[in-house]
Design a protein around this motif. Structure first.
Motif, PDB file in Angstrom:
ATOM      1  N   CYS A 151       0.806  -1.216   0.000  1.00 25.17           N
ATOM      2  CA  CYS A 151       0.000   0.000   0.000  1.00 25.17           C
ATOM      3  C   CYS A 151       0.844   1.272   0.000  1.00 25.17           C
ATOM      4  O   CYS A 151       0.356   2.336  -0.400  1.00 25.17           O
ATOM      5  CB  CYS A 151      -0.955   0.004   1.192  1.00 25.17           C
ATOM      6  N   THR A 152       2.096   1.183   0.426  1.00 24.88           N
ATOM      7  CA  THR A 152       2.953   2.370   0.338  1.00 24.88           C
ATOM      8  C   THR A 152       3.156   2.773  -1.120  1.00 24.88           C
ATOM      9  O   THR A 152       3.396   3.948  -1.416  1.00 24.88           O
ATOM     10  CB  THR A 152       4.318   2.143   1.018  1.00 24.88           C
ATOM     11  N   HIS A 153       3.054   1.815  -2.047  1.00 26.31           N
ATOM     12  CA  HIS A 153       3.170   2.118  -3.469  1.00 26.31           C
ATOM     13  C   HIS A 153       1.999   2.981  -3.954  1.00 26.31           C
ATOM     14  O   HIS A 153       2.155   3.771  -4.897  1.00 26.31           O
ATOM     15  CB  HIS A 153       3.246   0.828  -4.290  1.00 26.31           C
ATOM     16  N   LEU A 154       0.848   2.824  -3.330  1.00 25.68           N
ATOM     17  CA  LEU A 154      -0.317   3.624  -3.711  1.00 25.68           C
ATOM     18  C   LEU A 154      -0.087   5.099  -3.393  1.00 25.68           C
ATOM     19  O   LEU A 154      -0.368   5.979  -4.219  1.00 25.68           O
ATOM     20  CB  LEU A 154      -1.558   3.125  -2.978  1.00 25.68           C
ATOM     21  N   TRP A 155       0.410   5.365  -2.205  1.00 32.59           N
ATOM     22  CA  TRP A 155       0.678   6.749  -1.811  1.00 32.59           C
ATOM     23  C   TRP A 155       1.817   7.338  -2.654  1.00 32.59           C
ATOM     24  O   TRP A 155       1.763   8.495  -3.073  1.00 32.59           O
ATOM     25  CB  TRP A 155       0.991   6.809  -0.327  1.00 32.59           C
ATOM     26  N   GLU A 156       2.840   6.529  -2.932  1.00 34.28           N
ATOM     27  CA  GLU A 156       3.924   6.980  -3.789  1.00 34.28           C
ATOM     28  C   GLU A 156       3.403   7.348  -5.185  1.00 34.28           C
ATOM     29  O   GLU A 156       3.818   8.353  -5.766  1.00 34.28           O
ATOM     30  CB  GLU A 156       4.987   5.886  -3.923  1.00 34.28           C
ATOM     31  N   HIS A 157       2.495   6.539  -5.701  1.00 33.22           N
ATOM     32  CA  HIS A 157       1.930   6.801  -7.023  1.00 33.22           C
ATOM     33  C   HIS A 157       1.258   8.175  -7.042  1.00 33.22           C
ATOM     34  O   HIS A 157       1.436   8.957  -7.996  1.00 33.22           O
ATOM     35  CB  HIS A 157       0.913   5.708  -7.378  1.00 33.22           C
TER      36      HIS A 157
ATOM     37  N   GLN B  37       1.910  10.691  -4.963  1.00 34.22           N
ATOM     38  CA  GLN B  37       2.907  11.742  -4.752  1.00 34.22           C
ATOM     39  C   GLN B  37       3.663  12.082  -6.027  1.00 34.22           C
ATOM     40  O   GLN B  37       4.021  13.240  -6.252  1.00 34.22           O
ATOM     41  CB  GLN B  37       3.891  11.320  -3.662  1.00 34.22           C
ATOM     42  N   TYR B  38       3.899  11.100  -6.862  1.00 35.78           N
ATOM     43  CA  TYR B  38       4.594  11.359  -8.118  1.00 35.78           C
ATOM     44  C   TYR B  38       3.678  12.023  -9.152  1.00 35.78           C
ATOM     45  O   TYR B  38       4.105  12.930  -9.869  1.00 35.78           O
ATOM     46  CB  TYR B  38       5.153  10.064  -8.700  1.00 35.78           C
ATOM     47  N   LEU B  39       2.421  11.580  -9.245  1.00 33.73           N
ATOM     48  CA  LEU B  39       1.559  12.041 -10.332  1.00 33.73           C
ATOM     49  C   LEU B  39       0.584  13.146  -9.927  1.00 33.73           C
ATOM     50  O   LEU B  39       0.053  13.849 -10.795  1.00 33.73           O
ATOM     51  CB  LEU B  39       0.766  10.866 -10.905  1.00 33.73           C
ATOM     52  N   LEU B  40       0.312  13.274  -8.627  1.00 33.41           N
ATOM     53  CA  LEU B  40      -0.664  14.251  -8.120  1.00 33.41           C
ATOM     54  C   LEU B  40      -2.028  14.082  -8.802  1.00 33.41           C
ATOM     55  O   LEU B  40      -2.724  15.059  -9.088  1.00 33.41           O
ATOM     56  CB  LEU B  40      -0.153  15.687  -8.307  1.00 33.41           C
ATOM     57  N   ASP B  41      -2.395  12.822  -9.020  1.00 37.02           N
ATOM     58  CA  ASP B  41      -3.674  12.497  -9.654  1.00 37.02           C
ATOM     59  C   ASP B  41      -4.714  12.322  -8.549  1.00 37.02           C
ATOM     60  O   ASP B  41      -4.806  11.267  -7.908  1.00 37.02           O
ATOM     61  CB  ASP B  41      -3.522  11.216 -10.476  1.00 37.02           C
ATOM     62  N   LYS B  42      -5.517  13.357  -8.326  1.00 41.86           N
ATOM     63  CA  LYS B  42      -6.465  13.344  -7.215  1.00 41.86           C
ATOM     64  C   LYS B  42      -7.575  12.324  -7.432  1.00 41.86           C
ATOM     65  O   LYS B  42      -8.083  11.721  -6.468  1.00 41.86           O
ATOM     66  CB  LYS B  42      -7.052  14.739  -7.028  1.00 41.86           C
ATOM     67  N   ASP B  43      -7.971  12.084  -8.682  1.00 42.60           N
ATOM     68  CA  ASP B  43      -8.978  11.054  -8.959  1.00 42.60           C
ATOM     69  C   ASP B  43      -8.459   9.676  -8.566  1.00 42.60           C
ATOM     70  O   ASP B  43      -9.205   8.852  -8.010  1.00 42.60           O
ATOM     71  CB  ASP B  43      -9.358  11.073 -10.437  1.00 42.60           C
ATOM     72  N   PHE B  44      -7.193   9.407  -8.871  1.00 34.52           N
ATOM     73  CA  PHE B  44      -6.590   8.134  -8.464  1.00 34.52           C
ATOM     74  C   PHE B  44      -6.583   8.010  -6.943  1.00 34.52           C
ATOM     75  O   PHE B  44      -6.912   6.955  -6.386  1.00 34.52           O
ATOM     76  CB  PHE B  44      -5.167   8.020  -9.009  1.00 34.52           C
TER      77      PHE B  44
ATOM     78  N   LEU C 216      -8.174   1.605  -0.613  1.00 36.03           N
ATOM     79  CA  LEU C 216      -7.270   0.506  -0.268  1.00 36.03           C
ATOM     80  C   LEU C 216      -6.439   0.843   0.962  1.00 36.03           C
ATOM     81  O   LEU C 216      -6.238   0.003   1.850  1.00 36.03           O
ATOM     82  CB  LEU C 216      -6.368   0.191  -1.460  1.00 36.03           C
ATOM     83  N   LEU C 217      -5.940   2.066   1.043  1.00 40.55           N
ATOM     84  CA  LEU C 217      -5.196   2.505   2.228  1.00 40.55           C
ATOM     85  C   LEU C 217      -6.078   2.468   3.475  1.00 40.55           C
ATOM     86  O   LEU C 217      -5.645   2.049   4.561  1.00 40.55           O
ATOM     87  CB  LEU C 217      -4.663   3.927   2.014  1.00 40.55           C
ATOM     88  N   GLU C 218      -7.322   2.892   3.312  1.00 39.34           N
ATOM     89  CA  GLU C 218      -8.272   2.905   4.428  1.00 39.34           C
ATOM     90  C   GLU C 218      -8.499   1.494   4.964  1.00 39.34           C
ATOM     91  O   GLU C 218      -8.456   1.256   6.188  1.00 39.34           O
ATOM     92  CB  GLU C 218      -9.578   3.521   3.946  1.00 39.34           C
TER      93      GLU C 218
ATOM     94  N   PHE D 221       0.047   4.939   8.285  1.00 38.10           N
ATOM     95  CA  PHE D 221      -0.744   5.906   9.051  1.00 38.10           C
ATOM     96  C   PHE D 221      -0.481   7.331   8.549  1.00 38.10           C
ATOM     97  O   PHE D 221      -1.412   8.134   8.408  1.00 38.10           O
ATOM     98  CB  PHE D 221      -0.413   5.793  10.537  1.00 38.10           C
ATOM     99  N   SER D 222       0.769   7.644   8.270  1.00 36.13           N
ATOM    100  CA  SER D 222       1.103   8.977   7.767  1.00 36.13           C
ATOM    101  C   SER D 222       0.463   9.218   6.406  1.00 36.13           C
ATOM    102  O   SER D 222      -0.029  10.318   6.116  1.00 36.13           O
ATOM    103  CB  SER D 222       2.625   9.144   7.675  1.00 36.13           C
ATOM    104  N   ALA D 223       0.469   8.179   5.555  1.00 38.19           N
ATOM    105  CA  ALA D 223      -0.126   8.304   4.224  1.00 38.19           C
ATOM    106  C   ALA D 223      -1.635   8.516   4.318  1.00 38.19           C
ATOM    107  O   ALA D 223      -2.217   9.316   3.562  1.00 38.19           O
ATOM    108  CB  ALA D 223       0.177   7.061   3.388  1.00 38.19           C
ATOM    109  N   VAL D 224      -2.301   7.809   5.234  1.00 38.31           N
ATOM    110  CA  VAL D 224      -3.754   7.969   5.393  1.00 38.31           C
ATOM    111  C   VAL D 224      -4.081   9.375   5.885  1.00 38.31           C
ATOM    112  O   VAL D 224      -5.006  10.025   5.376  1.00 38.31           O
ATOM    113  CB  VAL D 224      -4.309   6.903   6.356  1.00 38.31           C
ATOM    114  N   ILE D 225      -3.319   9.867   6.846  1.00 41.14           N
ATOM    115  CA  ILE D 225      -3.569  11.221   7.359  1.00 41.14           C
ATOM    116  C   ILE D 225      -3.381  12.253   6.253  1.00 41.14           C
ATOM    117  O   ILE D 225      -4.217  13.152   6.070  1.00 41.14           O
ATOM    118  CB  ILE D 225      -2.630  11.514   8.556  1.00 41.14           C
TER     119      ILE D 225
END
Length: 519
Positions: free
Chosen positions: A178-184, A186-193, A201-203, A260-264
């Motif tokens: 799931c850390t890959h989801l947050w990284e994705h 952060q790199y693309l800034l795709d708010k819909d994603f 998934l993070l939730e 937890f940091s990514a969810v916040i």
């Protein structure tokens, strides 16, 4: 290969170029010096310790990108332990996706090395794991959310591996993925994603983790039982008996802290900060155990200062917070980083290909170019195919990385680690040439690397010094970006659809619209 497939491959591949020498590797292959025979790949690998041919490093970097484009495309299965290049009916480790480093490393290059489309099978796989993992969480743990363990398969198996406890007692595979989801994001800034794919998934992952944590005798929130993947310690008071199960291993807590940091952060972006889950996470985060320095000045791997049963073990799980995680940095945690440096020295330089490339990336995050380069020397060692060798790691004659036998993760880890030596980032900061071995690669350029904050970067250097950096953006709002090089720091206000050119002292010397620049 059809013409359309060839064009698709070329489009992906040519996003990034790398030159670490006076002539790119492809030119050297096509060029025959007077009186010098063209060398075979085997000869080049064997000769690397003496000639340190930087064009071989270029080739290996691009080879990792080539392999990933070839084995992980939208609509296909994930790249497994051998990518797609298994020749055996009963392959090593069943060709199965292993979630305690190997699958994750396969996808480390996708974002920094500008291969975003290649990550799609991984994103699909995480979604499938969440479906099965919801059942596993409910049945095996009486917990909400979803969970996945160490070994999966093409059907997205989520349950524990039926093996020794050091392999099976590890419900952190899904969380690491799931850390890959947050990284994705952060790199693309795709708010819909972020809204439709990543956050649900993070939730679910965080729901499981909050249920899994329990209050321990220290008054902290602990994981119990807990293992540090595939490693064992000497159980105190047993006369040397080995054990693997304890509580709150450093890796467990590091992954949970990352999630937890990514969810916040995600909740703040999406306007979900007032939900009960986010409030629960905010209360739990400061109650997690802190990183601890052992008596020998290394980073403790377990909650207690147990003695390592295998000091040079291949896994580096307790160092997750530095890389691929982000909760430990040189700027914020210098004492912990010193302990991590001591841990890397203690582990040594030997190990399979994937372990060598993980060490490369860790040394890069420590800004230690000398030791990062030493791991390149260690990796580029010939491993004869089909023969027993007296060491782990190395390269086969076709440049596949050896465990041995063949595992493809090291090839992908190498590309990611090279990118990390040349560029590191947060959404607000760019670190240019942070771990460049300037005595080995005194001049060169890299074009098209990706950085967090939807940033594409090209960097040029001569005589070991930065000469120019070119940046451009697709979706980034008007914002302030900090550039770092050596001891210099400069701020620049940037926005989407513009190209910015900075000189060696980080002054912006040119700005032009993206559609009018030939970059």
């Amino acid at each position: 290969i059809s013409s359309s497939e060839g064009h698709e491959y070329e489009y992906e591949f040519h996003h990034v170029s790398l030159r670490l020498s006076q002539a790119p590797a492809i030119e050297k292959i096509n060029m025959k010096e007077v009186g010098e025979a063209i060398k075979t790949t085997e000869e080049r690998v064997n000769g690397f310790r003496s000639d340190e041919d930087s064009s071989l490093v270029e080739l290996l970097f691009q080879y990792g990108r080539y392999l990933l484009i070839s084995c992980s495309r939208p609509g296909t299965q994930i790249s497994n332990l051998q990518g797609i290049w298994n020749q055996d009916l009963v392959p090593g480790w069943d060709c199965a996706p292993h979630l305690n480093i190997n699958l994750q490393m396969n996808y480390w290059p996708t974002l920094p090395c500008n291969l975003t489309e290649c990550e799609e099978p991984l994103l699909d796989f995480i979604a499938a794991l969440a479906v099965n993992g919801t059942k596993t969480a409910k049945i095996n743990y009486q917990a909400s959310g979803w969970v996945t363990h160490h070994v999966s398969d093409i059907w997205a198996k989520s349950s524990a591996y039926n093996e020794d406890a050091k392999f099976s007692v590890w419900p952190m595979g899904g969380a690491w993925l799931c850390t890959h989801l947050w990284e994705h994001y952060q790199y693309l800034l795709d708010k819909d994603f972020l809204k439709n794919t990543a956050y649900p998934l993070l939730e679910g992952c965080a729901q499981f983790l909050t249920d899994w944590l329990i209050e321990g005798p220290r008054g902290l929130l602990e994981t119990n039982p807990s293992t540090s993947p595939e490693h064992v310690f000497i159980a105190p008071g047993t006369g040397g008996q080995q054990a693997s199960v304890s509580y709150s291993t450093t890796m467990d807590i590091a992954i949970i802290r990352e999630i937890f940091s990514a969810v916040i952060s995600s909740a703040e972006i999406l306007g979900k900060s007032d939900t009960p889950l986010v409030q629960k996470i905010k209360e739990a985060l400061p109650r997690l155990p802190q990183n601890t320095i052992a008596e020998d000045q290394t980073l403790m791997e377990w909650a207690q200062d147990f003695k390592d049963a295998e000091v040079t073990h291949r896994h580096l799980s307790h160092l997750f917070g530095l890389y691929p995680g982000h909760t430990i940095t040189m700027q914020r945690n210098p004492e912990i980083c010193e302990a991590i440096s001591n841990s890397l020295h203690k582990r040594g330089e030997d190990g399979p290909g994937w372990s060598s490339t993980w060490k490369m990336a860790l040394w890069a995050r420590l800004l230690n170019s000398e030791n990062a380069y030493r791991m390149i020397l260690k990796l580029i060692t010939l491993a004869p195919p089909g023969k027993k060798v007296g060491f782990e790691g190395g390269l086969y004659t076709n440049l596949w990385t050896a465990h041995p036998p063949f595992q493809i993760d090291g090839n992908f880890g190498f590309s990611a680690a090279i990118a990390e030596m040349l560029l590191q980032s947060t959404p607000t900061d760019l670190h240019l040439l942070p771990a460049l071995p300037s005595d080995k690669w005194p001049e060169g350029c890299v074009k098209g690397l990706r950085a967090r904050g939807d940033t594409t970067v090209s960097i040029f250097w001569e005589k070991g010094e930065l000469q120019e950096a070119v940046l451009w953006f697709n979706n980034r709002d008007n914002s302030v970006l900090r550039l770092h090089y050596g001891g210099q720091v400069a701020e620049a206000t940037v926005e989407a659809d513009n190209v910015y050119r900075f000189n060696g002292i980080l002054q912006c010397v040119e700005t032009c619209p993206l559609d009018k620049c030939a970059f």
